[in-house]
Design a protein around this motif. Structure first.
Motif, PDB file in Angstrom:
ATOM      1  N   LEU A 265      -4.200  13.313   0.059  1.00 25.24           N
ATOM      2  CA  LEU A 265      -4.997  13.107   1.272  1.00 25.24           C
ATOM      3  C   LEU A 265      -5.950  14.272   1.494  1.00 25.24           C
ATOM      4  O   LEU A 265      -7.128  14.074   1.846  1.00 25.24           O
ATOM      5  N   LEU A 266      -5.479  15.486   1.299  1.00 24.02           N
ATOM      6  CA  LEU A 266      -6.352  16.651   1.446  1.00 24.02           C
ATOM      7  C   LEU A 266      -7.526  16.562   0.480  1.00 24.02           C
ATOM      8  O   LEU A 266      -8.683  16.772   0.863  1.00 24.02           O
ATOM      9  N   ASN A 267      -7.215  16.251  -0.770  1.00 17.78           N
ATOM     10  CA  ASN A 267      -8.263  16.160  -1.779  1.00 17.78           C
ATOM     11  C   ASN A 267      -9.263  15.060  -1.447  1.00 17.78           C
ATOM     12  O   ASN A 267     -10.485  15.249  -1.570  1.00 17.78           O
ATOM     13  N   MET A 268      -8.761  13.914  -0.986  1.00 22.48           N
ATOM     14  CA  MET A 268      -9.643  12.792  -0.668  1.00 22.48           C
ATOM     15  C   MET A 268     -10.576  13.114   0.492  1.00 22.48           C
ATOM     16  O   MET A 268     -11.795  12.901   0.402  1.00 22.48           O
ATOM     17  N   TYR A 269     -10.028  13.635   1.562  1.00 22.59           N
ATOM     18  CA  TYR A 269     -10.870  13.926   2.729  1.00 22.59           C
ATOM     19  C   TYR A 269     -11.889  15.016   2.422  1.00 22.59           C
ATOM     20  O   TYR A 269     -13.036  14.950   2.877  1.00 22.59           O
TER      21      TYR A 269
ATOM     22  N   CYS B 277     -14.591  13.518   0.268  1.00 24.52           N
ATOM     23  CA  CYS B 277     -15.370  12.520   0.998  1.00 24.52           C
ATOM     24  C   CYS B 277     -16.145  13.136   2.158  1.00 24.52           C
ATOM     25  O   CYS B 277     -16.783  12.419   2.930  1.00 24.52           O
ATOM     26  N   GLY B 278     -16.070  14.446   2.302  1.00 23.69           N
ATOM     27  CA  GLY B 278     -16.888  15.114   3.301  1.00 23.69           C
ATOM     28  C   GLY B 278     -16.253  15.300   4.655  1.00 23.69           C
ATOM     29  O   GLY B 278     -16.865  15.912   5.533  1.00 23.69           O
ATOM     30  N   SER B 279     -15.051  14.792   4.873  1.00 22.53           N
ATOM     31  CA  SER B 279     -14.397  14.906   6.183  1.00 22.53           C
ATOM     32  C   SER B 279     -13.421  16.076   6.172  1.00 22.53           C
ATOM     33  O   SER B 279     -12.195  15.902   6.186  1.00 22.53           O
ATOM     34  N   VAL B 280     -13.988  17.276   6.132  1.00 23.40           N
ATOM     35  CA  VAL B 280     -13.139  18.463   6.060  1.00 23.40           C
ATOM     36  C   VAL B 280     -12.330  18.630   7.334  1.00 23.40           C
ATOM     37  O   VAL B 280     -11.198  19.136   7.297  1.00 23.40           O
ATOM     38  N   ASP B 281     -12.877  18.202   8.468  1.00 25.81           N
ATOM     39  CA  ASP B 281     -12.149  18.367   9.722  1.00 25.81           C
ATOM     40  C   ASP B 281     -10.864  17.544   9.722  1.00 25.81           C
ATOM     41  O   ASP B 281      -9.823  18.003  10.211  1.00 25.81           O
ATOM     42  N   ILE B 282     -10.900  16.334   9.151  1.00 21.26           N
ATOM     43  CA  ILE B 282      -9.678  15.527   9.060  1.00 21.26           C
ATOM     44  C   ILE B 282      -8.712  16.155   8.064  1.00 21.26           C
ATOM     45  O   ILE B 282      -7.496  16.152   8.273  1.00 21.26           O
ATOM     46  N   ALA B 283      -9.251  16.700   6.973  1.00 26.78           N
ATOM     47  CA  ALA B 283      -8.391  17.386   6.005  1.00 26.78           C
ATOM     48  C   ALA B 283      -7.655  18.549   6.662  1.00 26.78           C
ATOM     49  O   ALA B 283      -6.466  18.777   6.402  1.00 26.78           O
TER      50      ALA B 283
ATOM     51  N   LEU C 298     -14.794   6.929   1.759  1.00 27.51           N
ATOM     52  CA  LEU C 298     -14.018   7.392   2.900  1.00 27.51           C
ATOM     53  C   LEU C 298     -13.323   6.251   3.636  1.00 27.51           C
ATOM     54  O   LEU C 298     -12.167   6.375   4.037  1.00 27.51           O
ATOM     55  N   SER C 299     -14.002   5.134   3.816  1.00 25.38           N
ATOM     56  CA  SER C 299     -13.419   4.024   4.584  1.00 25.38           C
ATOM     57  C   SER C 299     -12.135   3.529   3.938  1.00 25.38           C
ATOM     58  O   SER C 299     -11.115   3.348   4.612  1.00 25.38           O
ATOM     59  N   LEU C 300     -12.179   3.301   2.630  1.00 21.89           N
ATOM     60  CA  LEU C 300     -10.982   2.848   1.933  1.00 21.89           C
ATOM     61  C   LEU C 300      -9.915   3.933   1.927  1.00 21.89           C
ATOM     62  O   LEU C 300      -8.715   3.652   2.029  1.00 21.89           O
ATOM     63  N   GLY C 301     -10.334   5.194   1.804  1.00 23.62           N
ATOM     64  CA  GLY C 301      -9.368   6.285   1.847  1.00 23.62           C
ATOM     65  C   GLY C 301      -8.666   6.371   3.185  1.00 23.62           C
ATOM     66  O   GLY C 301      -7.462   6.631   3.257  1.00 23.62           O
ATOM     67  N   MET C 302      -9.399   6.141   4.269  1.00 25.11           N
ATOM     68  CA  MET C 302      -8.781   6.152   5.594  1.00 25.11           C
ATOM     69  C   MET C 302      -7.846   4.963   5.762  1.00 25.11           C
ATOM     70  O   MET C 302      -6.800   5.076   6.416  1.00 25.11           O
TER      71      MET C 302
ATOM     72  N   LEU D  41       1.248  25.530  -3.412  1.00 25.66           N
ATOM     73  CA  LEU D  41       0.008  26.184  -3.829  1.00 25.66           C
ATOM     74  C   LEU D  41      -1.138  25.176  -3.949  1.00 25.66           C
ATOM     75  O   LEU D  41      -2.290  25.483  -3.618  1.00 25.66           O
ATOM     76  N   ASN D  42      -0.823  23.957  -4.405  1.00 22.97           N
ATOM     77  CA  ASN D  42      -1.865  22.932  -4.532  1.00 22.97           C
ATOM     78  C   ASN D  42      -2.466  22.578  -3.174  1.00 22.97           C
ATOM     79  O   ASN D  42      -3.661  22.251  -3.085  1.00 22.97           O
ATOM     80  N   SER D  43      -1.662  22.618  -2.123  1.00 26.15           N
ATOM     81  CA  SER D  43      -2.173  22.331  -0.782  1.00 26.15           C
ATOM     82  C   SER D  43      -3.205  23.367  -0.369  1.00 26.15           C
ATOM     83  O   SER D  43      -4.294  23.029   0.130  1.00 26.15           O
ATOM     84  N   TRP D  44      -2.877  24.636  -0.573  1.00 25.66           N
ATOM     85  CA  TRP D  44      -3.814  25.701  -0.227  1.00 25.66           C
ATOM     86  C   TRP D  44      -5.070  25.634  -1.088  1.00 25.66           C
ATOM     87  O   TRP D  44      -6.199  25.806  -0.590  1.00 25.66           O
ATOM     88  N   ASN D  45      -4.891  25.368  -2.366  1.00 25.10           N
ATOM     89  CA  ASN D  45      -6.047  25.268  -3.262  1.00 25.10           C
ATOM     90  C   ASN D  45      -6.980  24.139  -2.851  1.00 25.10           C
ATOM     91  O   ASN D  45      -8.209  24.274  -2.924  1.00 25.10           O
ATOM     92  N   ALA D  46      -6.395  23.003  -2.451  1.00 23.43           N
ATOM     93  CA  ALA D  46      -7.226  21.864  -2.037  1.00 23.43           C
ATOM     94  C   ALA D  46      -8.095  22.232  -0.844  1.00 23.43           C
ATOM     95  O   ALA D  46      -9.288  21.881  -0.793  1.00 23.43           O
ATOM     96  N   MET D  47      -7.534  22.957   0.123  1.00 24.72           N
ATOM     97  CA  MET D  47      -8.311  23.338   1.297  1.00 24.72           C
ATOM     98  C   MET D  47      -9.384  24.381   0.951  1.00 24.72           C
ATOM     99  O   MET D  47     -10.522  24.302   1.433  1.00 24.72           O
ATOM    100  N   ILE D  48      -9.035  25.349   0.133  1.00 23.96           N
ATOM    101  CA  ILE D  48     -10.015  26.369  -0.246  1.00 23.96           C
ATOM    102  C   ILE D  48     -11.180  25.736  -1.002  1.00 23.96           C
ATOM    103  O   ILE D  48     -12.352  26.013  -0.724  1.00 23.96           O
TER     104      ILE D  48
END
Length: 624
Positions: free
Chosen positions: A268-272, A275-281, A240-244, A293-300
């Motif tokens: 970014l959505l996939n990374m967060y 990495c467990g930071s769904v709220d940032i995603a 997460l640190s490097l991803g941020m 569609l990929n954006s919605w799929n990443a969140m789901i």
């Protein structure tokens, strides 16, 4: 008096002009004005009438006609090409490129290259197109032939050819060959580094990819393609640190733009999420001015793997309301969410909706989610019905789900043995997982002799069970723990802390389920010890020790809420509990922690993420 007038004929696109000095320029000019294949055919016909094929300008003009035709009609391009007597390398390259970029004729790229070599010497522009077609088709043998021709012609030092070779070998799964080409390159461009970093990421060599990224920064500044690969590597590692840091870099680089590239945002959505930071995603997702569609799929999928089932359902409904049509990946996420919470009826409903309403043909992943959902809920007969109705052959994962369900639900021994046999047949080799599950079936039935025989059989065959491995990131530093690990610098403090937790839990009345804690007949104290040595417990305990004042907070929380033990309430730890029981305890424990400025989310197949106020900790279970 009526004047008779002759109607004026429409001006054709091509006007006859035979002035030798202006003829070539005239044809080139009208070529650039073509907006359809019919107009291009007019120009072609005009060229045929006015310039013979043996004219000095003919080859150049026909090369331009073929270039424009290849962008619109590949069949017509081949017809024009077939009438040329001695096409040059540019014409061959144009046709090879058109095939390599097409959807259904990529295989012809190498066939054209094979014909080209017999008549014209390929140039440095030929090989990127040929290798692209070979990479798409995973045509390793043909690509190696093209590599050999490139070496014979002295293109081993050409940066464009080498970039294509790295991409080709990595696409075919030959990472060592790709790295060998990269290491021998006398000159590297930013594209060279991007291709190699992406090759490492696609091969799950995430740590090596980040090391190479660090090396690249010494000579080049990352671009958008680099950051996509880096974010994917961070997602794979849970870094997460490097991803941020990568997110911050992107914000600085694109601060003058209103919106980032859609692909970068999706990364970014996939990374967060991973990495467990769904709220940032969620924050990134809500600020995106454009979503696909990929954006919605990443969140789901992100909500699903963290047990945020209601959020996953809401996201699906919002997507449908936005008139975005779900695909098969969408339903993998939805079915995973149902599986996470044990929602059998909802899962079957979404599966039926996928088939009947959206006309999506279920694939192995969908059946895997459904069978696992039914098996975990103890509906073994319904899970078998789903398997029998599958239009494809079940894989080892599906049989293993059934075996795992048998293990937890004390199913018939003969049936469990049959499931184990199916797993071994599907995998084609002996693996430790099926033997461990089968030994647990015997242990559950108190058939300790058979359980011991399974362990002995594993020893005789040289099959070893990989120890559980979990890692925790604390302030950007990863700490890795194995089951029963004693190698850490703070081992004594960790185990002392676990003793404190165990005593508090016991005083609060918590009694762990020890039925699956061990696959040998031993006393309860030994089984308790095996649970205590779990790698996730060690990792989380160390993370808690690094939080100042954690002991007081944890003590108060334990006194107020008995299920604080759900800090470890994964069904890989509290073995034998139903998914409903595990989830109820987890939710209650999470509520208790949130009231104390704690936040926990968990994924029982990939990682557990624990985030405390002003302190980042993430536990990644690497066993699966």
């Amino acid at each position: 008096m009526i004047l008779a007038t002759t109607p004026q004929r429409p001006t054709p696109l091509v006007s006859i002009n035979t002035n030798t000095s202006e003829h070539r320029r005239h044809i080139l000019q009208i070529l650039t004005q073509c907006t359809s294949i019919s107009q291009l055919k007019q120009v072609h016909a005009y060229t045929l009438r006015t310039i013979p094929l043996d004219h000095p300008d003919a080859l150049f003009l026909y090369s331009r006609i073929i270039h424009f035709a290849s962008l619109n009609d590949l069949d017509y391009t081949f017809k024009v090409f077939g009438n040329l007597q001695n096409p040059n390398s540019f014409i061959w390259n144009t046709l090879i490129r058109a095939c390599a970029h097409s959807n259904d004729r990529k295989g012809e790229a190498f066939l054209l290259f094979h014909r080209m070599v017999k008549s014209v010497e390929p140039d440095k522009h030929t090989f990127p197109f040929v290798l692209k077609g070979c990479a798409y088709l995973f045509a390793l043998y043909e690509g190696k032939q093209a590599h050999g021709v490139a070496l014979k012609l002295g293109f081993d030092s050409d940066v464009y050819v080498n970039n294509s070779l790295v991409h080709f070998y990595s696409s075919c799964g030959c990472l060592k060959d790709a790295r060998k080409v990269f290491d021998k390159m006398p000159e590297r461009s930013l594209v060279s580094w991007n291709v190699m970093i992406d090759a490492l990421v696609q091969s799950s060599e995430f740590e090596n990819a980040l090391r190479m990224f660090s090396e690249m920064q010494k000579v080049f500044e990352p671009d958008g393609y680099t950051m996509q690969s880096v974010l994917d590597a961070c997602a794979g590692l849970g870094a997460l640190s490097l991803g941020m840091w990568g997110h911050a870099y992107i914000l600085r680089k694109y601060e003058s733009y209103l919106d980032f590239d859609l692909l970068v945002n999706n990364c970014l959505l996939n990374m967060y999420c991973k990495c467990g930071s769904v709220d940032i995603a969620v924050q990134v997702f809500e600020r995106m001015s454009r979503r696909d569609l990929n954006s919605w799929n990443a969140m789901i999928l992100g909500f699903a793997i963290h047990g945020e089932v209601e959020a996953a359902f809401r996201c699906f409904d919002q997507m449908v309301n936005k008139r975005v049509v779900p695909d098969s990946i969408t339903f993998v996420g939805i079915l995973s969410a149902c599986n996470h919470r044990g929602l059998v009826d909802e899962g079957r409903s979404y599966f039926d909706k996928m088939v009947s309403k959206y006309k999506i043909r279920p694939v192995l992943e969908h059946y895997g989610c459904l069978v696992d959902l039914l098996a975990r809920a103890g509906c073994i007969d319904k899970a078998l019905d789903a398997v029998s109705n599958m239009p494809m052959k079940p894989d080892a994962a599906i049989w293993r789900s059934l075996l795992d369900g048998c293990c937890k639900k004390n199913a018939d021994i003969e049936f469990s043995e049959e499931m184990a046999r199916k797993v071994i047949e599907s995998e084609g080799s002996d693996t430790s997982g099926v033997y461990v599950l089968l030994s647990r079936v015997y242990a559950t039935a108190n058939r300790w002799d058979e359980a011991g025989m399974i362990r002995k059989l594993m020893t005789d065959k040289g099959i070893r069970k990989d120890p559980g491995c979990s890692s925790i990131e604390i302030n950007g530093v990863f700490h890795e723990f194995f089951a029963g690990d004693t190698s850490h610098l703070h081992t004594r403090e960790i185990y002392d802390f676990l003793d404190v937790i165990e005593k508090r839990l016991k005083a609060a009345g918590y009694v762990p389920d020890l039925s699956h804690a061990s696959t040998v007949d031993e006393l309860d104290n030994g089984k308790r010890q095996s649970l205590k040595l779990h790698s996730e417990r060690l990792a989380i305990a160390y993370g808690l020790l690094k939080k100042p004042g954690i002991m007081d907070k944890l003590t108060n929380t334990i006194q107020e809420e008995v299920p604080i033990c759900i800090l470890f309430a994964d069904d890989t730890v509290l073995n034998g509990e139903t998914s409903e029981g595990v989830n109820q305890k987890f939710e209650l424990g999470r509520s208790a922690l949130q009231s104390k400025d704690f936040r926990i989310s968990r994924n029982k197949t990939e990682y557990m993420h624990c985030r405390f106020s002003q302190h980042e900790m993430r536990v990644v279970d690497k066993r699966l």
